[in-house]
Design a protein around this motif. Structure first.
Motif, PDB file in Angstrom:
ATOM      1  N   GLN A 296      33.697 -12.532  84.805  1.00 42.66           N
ATOM      2  CA  GLN A 296      34.905 -11.906  85.178  1.00 42.66           C
ATOM      3  C   GLN A 296      36.098 -12.620  84.832  1.00 42.66           C
ATOM      4  OE1 GLN A 296      34.300 -11.785  89.411  1.00 42.66           O
ATOM      5  NE2 GLN A 296      33.267  -9.948  89.325  1.00 42.66           N
ATOM      6  N   ASN A 297      36.238 -13.867  84.571  1.00 43.88           N
ATOM      7  CA  ASN A 297      37.336 -14.556  84.088  1.00 43.88           C
ATOM      8  C   ASN A 297      37.561 -14.804  82.603  1.00 43.88           C
ATOM      9  OD1 ASN A 297      39.006 -15.800  86.543  1.00 43.88           O
ATOM     10  ND2 ASN A 297      36.819 -15.747  87.130  1.00 43.88           N
ATOM     11  N   GLN A 298      36.328 -14.179  82.060  1.00 45.97           N
ATOM     12  CA  GLN A 298      36.088 -14.137  80.533  1.00 45.97           C
ATOM     13  C   GLN A 298      36.237 -15.663  79.957  1.00 45.97           C
ATOM     14  OE1 GLN A 298      38.881 -11.583  78.778  1.00 45.97           O
ATOM     15  NE2 GLN A 298      37.284  -9.696  78.814  1.00 45.97           N
ATOM     16  N   THR A 299      35.693 -16.585  80.573  1.00 41.16           N
ATOM     17  CA  THR A 299      35.447 -17.880  80.159  1.00 41.16           C
ATOM     18  C   THR A 299      34.209 -18.134  79.324  1.00 41.16           C
ATOM     19  OG1 THR A 299      34.826 -18.598  82.495  1.00 41.16           O
ATOM     20  CG2 THR A 299      37.277 -18.688  81.810  1.00 41.16           C
ATOM     21  N   ALA A 300      33.019 -17.162  79.873  1.00 40.61           N
ATOM     22  CA  ALA A 300      31.812 -17.419  79.426  1.00 40.61           C
ATOM     23  C   ALA A 300      31.200 -15.916  79.880  1.00 40.61           C
ATOM     24  CB  ALA A 300      31.092 -18.582  79.912  1.00 40.61           C
ATOM     25  N   PHE A 301      29.927 -15.579  79.109  1.00 40.40           N
ATOM     26  CA  PHE A 301      29.659 -14.210  79.473  1.00 40.40           C
ATOM     27  C   PHE A 301      28.063 -14.707  79.652  1.00 40.40           C
ATOM     28  CE2 PHE A 301      33.393 -13.608  76.984  1.00 40.40           C
ATOM     29  CZ  PHE A 301      34.111 -12.745  77.679  1.00 40.40           C
ATOM     30  N   ALA A 302      27.246 -13.692  80.456  1.00 38.09           N
ATOM     31  CA  ALA A 302      25.822 -14.010  80.655  1.00 38.09           C
ATOM     32  C   ALA A 302      25.306 -12.636  80.994  1.00 38.09           C
ATOM     33  CB  ALA A 302      25.655 -15.079  81.512  1.00 38.09           C
ATOM     34  N   TRP A 303      24.169 -12.203  80.402  1.00 43.98           N
ATOM     35  CA  TRP A 303      23.524 -11.007  80.743  1.00 43.98           C
ATOM     36  C   TRP A 303      22.060 -11.382  81.089  1.00 43.98           C
ATOM     37  CZ3 TRP A 303      27.054 -11.282  76.967  1.00 43.98           C
ATOM     38  CH2 TRP A 303      27.887 -10.275  76.817  1.00 43.98           C
TER      39      TRP A 303
ATOM     40  N   VAL B 283      47.834   2.900  96.496  1.00 40.06           N
ATOM     41  CA  VAL B 283      46.706   2.151  95.351  1.00 40.06           C
ATOM     42  C   VAL B 283      46.354   1.137  96.046  1.00 40.06           C
ATOM     43  CG1 VAL B 283      46.894   1.269  93.241  1.00 40.06           C
ATOM     44  CG2 VAL B 283      48.204   3.261  93.622  1.00 40.06           C
ATOM     45  N   VAL B 284      44.978   0.680  95.959  1.00 36.67           N
ATOM     46  CA  VAL B 284      44.442  -0.424  96.528  1.00 36.67           C
ATOM     47  C   VAL B 284      43.916  -1.551  95.200  1.00 36.67           C
ATOM     48  CG1 VAL B 284      43.926   0.597  98.967  1.00 36.67           C
ATOM     49  CG2 VAL B 284      42.187   0.684  96.934  1.00 36.67           C
ATOM     50  N   GLN B 285      44.006  -1.101  94.270  1.00 38.04           N
ATOM     51  CA  GLN B 285      43.469  -1.999  93.106  1.00 38.04           C
ATOM     52  C   GLN B 285      43.763  -1.133  91.742  1.00 38.04           C
ATOM     53  OE1 GLN B 285      38.983  -2.052  94.105  1.00 38.04           O
ATOM     54  NE2 GLN B 285      39.054  -3.897  93.411  1.00 38.04           N
ATOM     55  N   GLN B 286      44.256  -2.220  90.955  1.00 38.00           N
ATOM     56  CA  GLN B 286      44.653  -1.857  89.495  1.00 38.00           C
ATOM     57  C   GLN B 286      44.278  -3.072  88.555  1.00 38.00           C
ATOM     58  OE1 GLN B 286      49.051  -1.163  89.286  1.00 38.00           O
ATOM     59  NE2 GLN B 286      48.697   1.058  89.052  1.00 38.00           N
ATOM     60  N   PHE B 287      43.833  -2.477  87.431  1.00 35.87           N
ATOM     61  CA  PHE B 287      43.272  -3.301  86.441  1.00 35.87           C
ATOM     62  C   PHE B 287      43.909  -3.152  85.137  1.00 35.87           C
ATOM     63  CE2 PHE B 287      40.066  -2.384  89.694  1.00 35.87           C
ATOM     64  CZ  PHE B 287      39.630  -3.701  89.932  1.00 35.87           C
TER      65      PHE B 287
ATOM     66  N   GLY C 102      51.081  -6.699  93.348  1.00 38.72           N
ATOM     67  CA  GLY C 102      50.254  -7.007  94.539  1.00 38.72           C
ATOM     68  C   GLY C 102      48.802  -6.416  94.864  1.00 38.72           C
ATOM     69  N   VAL C 103      48.303  -5.762  94.042  1.00 36.12           N
ATOM     70  CA  VAL C 103      47.004  -4.948  93.995  1.00 36.12           C
ATOM     71  C   VAL C 103      46.415  -5.297  92.278  1.00 36.12           C
ATOM     72  CG1 VAL C 103      47.449  -3.538  95.726  1.00 36.12           C
ATOM     73  CG2 VAL C 103      47.671  -2.662  93.435  1.00 36.12           C
ATOM     74  N   GLN C 104      46.917  -6.217  91.574  1.00 29.81           N
ATOM     75  CA  GLN C 104      46.510  -6.024  90.357  1.00 29.81           C
ATOM     76  C   GLN C 104      45.553  -7.177  90.035  1.00 29.81           C
ATOM     77  OE1 GLN C 104      49.884  -5.871  87.566  1.00 29.81           O
ATOM     78  NE2 GLN C 104      50.191  -3.619  88.027  1.00 29.81           N
ATOM     79  N   GLN C 105      44.472  -6.908  89.254  1.00 38.14           N
ATOM     80  CA  GLN C 105      43.400  -7.857  88.589  1.00 38.14           C
ATOM     81  C   GLN C 105      43.104  -7.544  87.326  1.00 38.14           C
ATOM     82  OE1 GLN C 105      40.895  -6.212  92.213  1.00 38.14           O
ATOM     83  NE2 GLN C 105      40.275  -8.438  91.899  1.00 38.14           N
ATOM     84  N   ARG C 106      42.628  -8.631  86.593  1.00 40.91           N
ATOM     85  CA  ARG C 106      42.400  -8.631  85.113  1.00 40.91           C
ATOM     86  C   ARG C 106      41.191  -7.231  84.956  1.00 40.91           C
ATOM     87  NH1 ARG C 106      41.979 -13.463  86.711  1.00 40.91           N
ATOM     88  NH2 ARG C 106      39.791 -13.129  86.743  1.00 40.91           N
ATOM     89  N   MET C 107      41.517  -6.792  83.690  1.00 40.07           N
ATOM     90  CA  MET C 107      40.672  -5.701  83.354  1.00 40.07           C
ATOM     91  C   MET C 107      39.001  -6.348  83.188  1.00 40.07           C
ATOM     92  SD  MET C 107      40.175  -2.443  82.887  1.00 40.07           S
ATOM     93  CE  MET C 107      38.764  -1.386  82.069  1.00 40.07           C
ATOM     94  N   SER C 108      39.158  -7.516  82.988  1.00 40.56           N
ATOM     95  CA  SER C 108      37.809  -8.300  82.672  1.00 40.56           C
ATOM     96  C   SER C 108      37.124  -8.154  83.988  1.00 40.56           C
ATOM     97  CB  SER C 108      38.074  -9.719  82.138  1.00 40.56           C
ATOM     98  OG  SER C 108      38.698 -10.438  83.099  1.00 40.56           O
TER      99      SER C 108
END
Length: 603
Positions: free
Chosen positions: A513-520, A294-298, A40-46
């Protein structure tokens, strides 16, 4: 699952040196089962985007902070590395044999135990040279050393039955304090020394005035690593993967927090309003010290050691041979929240107060219905209408009530920008917002096709001389738009608006954040000027793993940066990314030829 290794990279310029050659692939290690974590608190490491990356050149583990410095060690490569928190650079590597069992910066020195020599290296932080070896060995390869009350403290003896106290003035052991067997980690906090016994599952409390244990605190099974901060002492318990919260004044355990990270290794740190845990398959867990939850996990790749210092969380990604630094506030922004949190507050009757909240959409998918939401705040207004413009074509849609929200739907079949506003029955409309469609084909945006493997961890960006990397995100809108205006060899006026660039930046951040493309964006150290930008996108052409295009700003061209930039980017792509065949349209081949190539097959 389909993994398509096809990429598009666009770079706009700055001065930077080529990165050290090292693969982004993790070092080989027998697989371990994933840890359960907390549902319930997990999100992708990305979702964690580092503000700084340090190519250690070895497998980093323990870390220690000092004034304007961070240190980590590389046991397998026999050195410790010094990192600059401001420039994101590794500024020194000091040779030593098998560094292990923690690090601490104190008394003008880095103190680093060696598991092979059974000594503590004392490294002068003014010269980054070893000035002494204290003949005291760590109790275990997995432990901790600390400084407090004017002394260095470290569990010693292979059985873990005593803590040695060392005087930095003489480098001599001045006391040995008996502790329960299996005591491997010591920390200092609240004027006391706290020592965990993995074997007996207690924390011993040593008073530095008497060099005696004054309390023994039972905790959950197999405590190992500890941290002091946020008003308490915290232990990471390896048997069940829990964290114990200790009141330092009553010297009692007052909470046991289920984190779901059982097993060896890991680390814990406290600071910046949270308690942080790293483990082998869940690199970052964030605990709220007020609610003991725990409020967030990656979950994902990365992790090994964790510290909080210099306003950042530091994560040593041991198997990937680099260390990350990220601002904790960025993590709190990734917590799923109501769309109203970032909504536009629109005044539609001229009284200076918000009459309606308008959703600020992140992205939209051509060919699919796009939902726009509002929340009226003024009951006297009504008759809300959505006005959209896509590629010059205007449309209107009515809102219908759905609970405490109003929803309108629009379907566009062509990319790129939807300009939209909300109008009330009095004819007044909200300021225009813009939302951009994905950079990528929808197959990637919707995850039907994978752009990078699931275990992909962002490679360390090329080192910059006097510049910093920042992902393209709305916080740097002013700098990014000016860089677009200043693009070198622009043949016509800047057609895009600042609102459209805002839409692009929202979308870029989402794709990263979704690792579908990257930009800096590449910025000056004070972040006042963007002098470069980098976009990494799936390619639409067959026959190449990657597509690289480079353009520079006027400032970059005047500095003669383009050849330096191209060489650095070519090396970065060749050594850091999982791609083999790379095209440089406009450089290795004319754009006309590139555009004539067959398109990639998409789902």
């Amino acid at each position: 699952m389909i993994i398509i290794r096809s990429v598009s990279l666009i770079v706009c310029a700055a001065v930077f040196a080529a990165a050290q050659q090292s693969s982004n692939a993790p070092a080989a290690r027998p697989p371990r089962p994933p840890q359960p974590g907390v549902p319930g608190v997990q999100q992708r490491m990305s979702m964690i985007v580092p503000d700084g990356q340090y190519d250690i050149g070895g497998g980093p583990d323990w870390m220690a902070a000092g004034d304007d410095m961070m240190w980590t060690n590389a046991k397998g490569q026999d050195f410790v590395a010094r990192m600059n928190p401001r420039t994101n650079e590794v500024v020194a590597r000091v040779k030593m044999t098998k560094p292990c069992s923690g690090l601490v910066v104190a008394a003008g020195s880095l103190w680093a135990p060696s598991c092979e020599e059974n000594v503590i290296y004392r490294i002068d932080t003014a010269t980054n040279t070893t000035v002494a070896k204290i003949p005291v060995g760590p109790a275990n390869t997995e432990g901790g050393i600390t400084f407090g009350a004017g002394s260095i403290w470290m569990p010693t003896n292979p059985k873990g039955i005593e803590v040695a106290r060392i005087d930095p003035a003489t480098n001599q052991v001045i006391a040995r304090v008996p502790v329960p067997p299996g005591s491997y980690t010591a920390i200092f906090g609240f004027g006391l020394i706290w020592v965990s016994s993995t074997e007996t599952s207690v924390v011993s409390v040593i008073h530095p005035d008497t060099n005696k244990v004054i309390a023994s605190i039972p905790v959950d099974k197999n405590p190992r690593f500890m941290s002091a901060g946020e008003g308490h002492i915290w232990t990471l318990n390896q048997a069940a993967g829990t964290v114990t919260k200790i009141d330092p004044y009553s010297k009692t355990a007052i909470a046991t927090i289920a984190v779901g990270v059982p097993g060896t290794g890991g680390d814990i740190a406290a600071g910046e309003g949270s308690v942080w845990v790293t483990a082998h398959s869940i690199p970052v867990s964030r605990i709220d010290p007020n609610t003991n939850s725990v409020v967030q996990q990656f979950p994902g790749p990365g992790g090994d050691a964790i510290r909080v210092a210099h306003g950042s969380v530091w994560l040593a990604n041991g198997r990937w041979r680099h260390t990350w630094r990220f601002q904790p506030a960025k993590l709190t922004r990734t917590v799923p929240s109501s769309w109203t949190v970032n909504a536009q507050h629109a005044d539609l009757d001229g009284d200076g107060k918000a009459d309606v909240l308008v959703e600020d959409l992140i992205t939209w998918f051509p060919g699919e219905p796009t939902r726009f939401r509002i929340r009226p705040l003024n009951a006297a207004l009504g008759g809300y209408t959505l006005k959209t413009t896509l590629n010059g074509k205007a449309a209107t849609s009515s809102f219908t009530k759905s609970g405490d929200e109003w929803v309108a739907t629009f379907q566009g079949n062509e990319p790129r920008w939807i300009h939209y506003s909300v109008c009330a029955g009095n004819g007044k409309c909200s300021p225009e917002l813009v939302v951009a469609s994905p950079t990528t084909a929808l197959s990637y945006a919707t995850k039907k096709m994978r752009f990078v493997p699931d275990d992909f961890l962002l490679p360390v960006v090329p080192a910059l001389k006097g510049y910093v990397w920042n992902i393209l995100e709305p916080t740097i809108l002013d700098q990014d738009y000016q860089a677009l205006v200043d693009r070198y060899q622009r043949t016509g006026p800047m057609n895009g608006t600042k609102a459209e660039d805002y839409g692009e930046l929202k979308r870029h951040e989402w794709e990263f954040q979704n690792q579908t493309a990257f930009a800096w964006g590449i910025l000056t150290p004070d972040k006042s000027l963007e002098v470069a930008c980098v976009y990494v996108n799936p390619s639409k052409k067959q026959g190449y793993d990657a597509q690289v295009r480079i353009w520079v700003t006027k400032q970059g061209a005047e500095a003669g940066l383009e050849p330096v930039l191209e060489a650095a980017v070519r090396e970065w792509i060749a050594t850091k990314w999982p791609f083999k065949k790379v095209a440089y349209p406009g450089r290795d081949m004319p754009m006309e030829k590139w555009n004539s190539l067959s398109d990639a097959t998409l789902e």
